[in-house]
Design a protein around this motif. Sequence first.
Motif, PDB file in Angstrom:
ATOM      1  N   ILE A  59     -17.562  31.201  26.907  1.00 36.56           N
ATOM      2  CA  ILE A  59     -18.495  30.311  26.218  1.00 36.56           C
ATOM      3  C   ILE A  59     -17.958  29.952  24.833  1.00 36.56           C
ATOM      4  O   ILE A  59     -18.004  28.791  24.405  1.00 36.56           O
ATOM      5  CB  ILE A  59     -19.883  30.967  26.091  1.00 36.56           C
ATOM      6  N   HIS A  60     -17.449  30.932  24.122  1.00 39.84           N
ATOM      7  CA  HIS A  60     -16.876  30.684  22.798  1.00 39.84           C
ATOM      8  C   HIS A  60     -15.728  29.684  22.884  1.00 39.84           C
ATOM      9  O   HIS A  60     -15.650  28.728  22.099  1.00 39.84           O
ATOM     10  CB  HIS A  60     -16.395  32.002  22.198  1.00 39.84           C
ATOM     11  N   ASP A  61     -14.826  29.909  23.838  1.00 39.42           N
ATOM     12  CA  ASP A  61     -13.665  29.027  23.964  1.00 39.42           C
ATOM     13  C   ASP A  61     -14.077  27.616  24.361  1.00 39.42           C
ATOM     14  O   ASP A  61     -13.503  26.632  23.876  1.00 39.42           O
ATOM     15  CB  ASP A  61     -12.683  29.595  24.992  1.00 39.42           C
ATOM     16  N   LEU A  62     -15.080  27.504  25.257  1.00 42.84           N
ATOM     17  CA  LEU A  62     -15.546  26.187  25.667  1.00 42.84           C
ATOM     18  C   LEU A  62     -16.162  25.444  24.487  1.00 42.84           C
ATOM     19  O   LEU A  62     -15.884  24.255  24.278  1.00 42.84           O
ATOM     20  CB  LEU A  62     -16.569  26.324  26.801  1.00 42.84           C
ATOM     21  N   ALA A  63     -16.984  26.141  23.695  1.00 42.19           N
ATOM     22  CA  ALA A  63     -17.585  25.502  22.523  1.00 42.19           C
ATOM     23  C   ALA A  63     -16.512  25.034  21.557  1.00 42.19           C
ATOM     24  O   ALA A  63     -16.586  23.929  21.004  1.00 42.19           O
ATOM     25  CB  ALA A  63     -18.533  26.481  21.831  1.00 42.19           C
ATOM     26  N   LEU A  64     -15.498  25.865  21.360  1.00 44.27           N
ATOM     27  CA  LEU A  64     -14.418  25.505  20.446  1.00 44.27           C
ATOM     28  C   LEU A  64     -13.659  24.284  20.947  1.00 44.27           C
ATOM     29  O   LEU A  64     -13.324  23.373  20.170  1.00 44.27           O
ATOM     30  CB  LEU A  64     -13.465  26.686  20.275  1.00 44.27           C
ATOM     31  N   GLU A  65     -13.408  24.223  22.251  1.00 42.23           N
ATOM     32  CA  GLU A  65     -12.703  23.074  22.807  1.00 42.23           C
ATOM     33  C   GLU A  65     -13.509  21.788  22.627  1.00 42.23           C
ATOM     34  O   GLU A  65     -12.965  20.732  22.297  1.00 42.23           O
ATOM     35  CB  GLU A  65     -12.417  23.299  24.289  1.00 42.23           C
TER      36      GLU A  65
END
Length: 265
Positions: A12-18
Amino acid sequence: MQGLPGGDARRIHDLALEIITEKQPVRVWPLLMARLTADLPCDLAVLIDLDWNAGTGHALTGSPDWLHEAPLDALIHAHMRSHPLLRHYAHTRDKTPLTMDEVADDRWWKGEAYRAGKEAIGIDRQLALPLSAGPGRIRGIIMSRSGLGFSDRDLEYAALARSLLDTVEANETAVLAYRGPADPAEYKITPRELAVLTLLCEGLTARAIATRLAITPATVTKHTENIYRKLVVHDRVSALRKAHSLGLVPAPRPNPDAEPPSPVR
């Protein structure tokens, strides 16, 4: 994110960052759809936009890419009002992600709509992430997988992913700055096709567009063919001229460094 396993919290963190850092707004929805199908995981994900009162609607984009050739709009038009998840959101305006198992009874699993969807695109168990929409409209992502239903962990992941959708909507608004005033839906042009058309207007090759949108060159070629068919043209130059004249993309900006054309004699 504390309730999720460490791997899910990181996803979830990585998706938000992307999403937040993506420099090309046209990539945001394709990125989200691909990541949702991989992270849950599920077999497919479809972004839908429905006019419930009129009984019409469209599948705007989806993952995997073969869904762009599936009869999604026909399924929507024929069965949207018998779909338990869509009925629930139409009547309650709820924004909670829900599974088909939570809202359907035996009539759904034995009915024509379920059989038609399973035969056409293999849908079985479904999970919906609703988006904000105007009165009488339903907008959201429907995810499907075969066989196994969605677990409590899947619902926790979906709830957090749902919290990102407002950001995705904001990015979609940013796309409007890259196109003209016309509504692509009027010409049945999907968001993915508009992304390809926008990048065609920038002069990118099929391979460069594929890299930018994280799809294959063959998929770019297929989207380009669909664009030509919908705009009733036969080549890139004609497509760009038509898109400019219709207001689907901005007119090209004049180059201040270019030499003025020679006068006609």
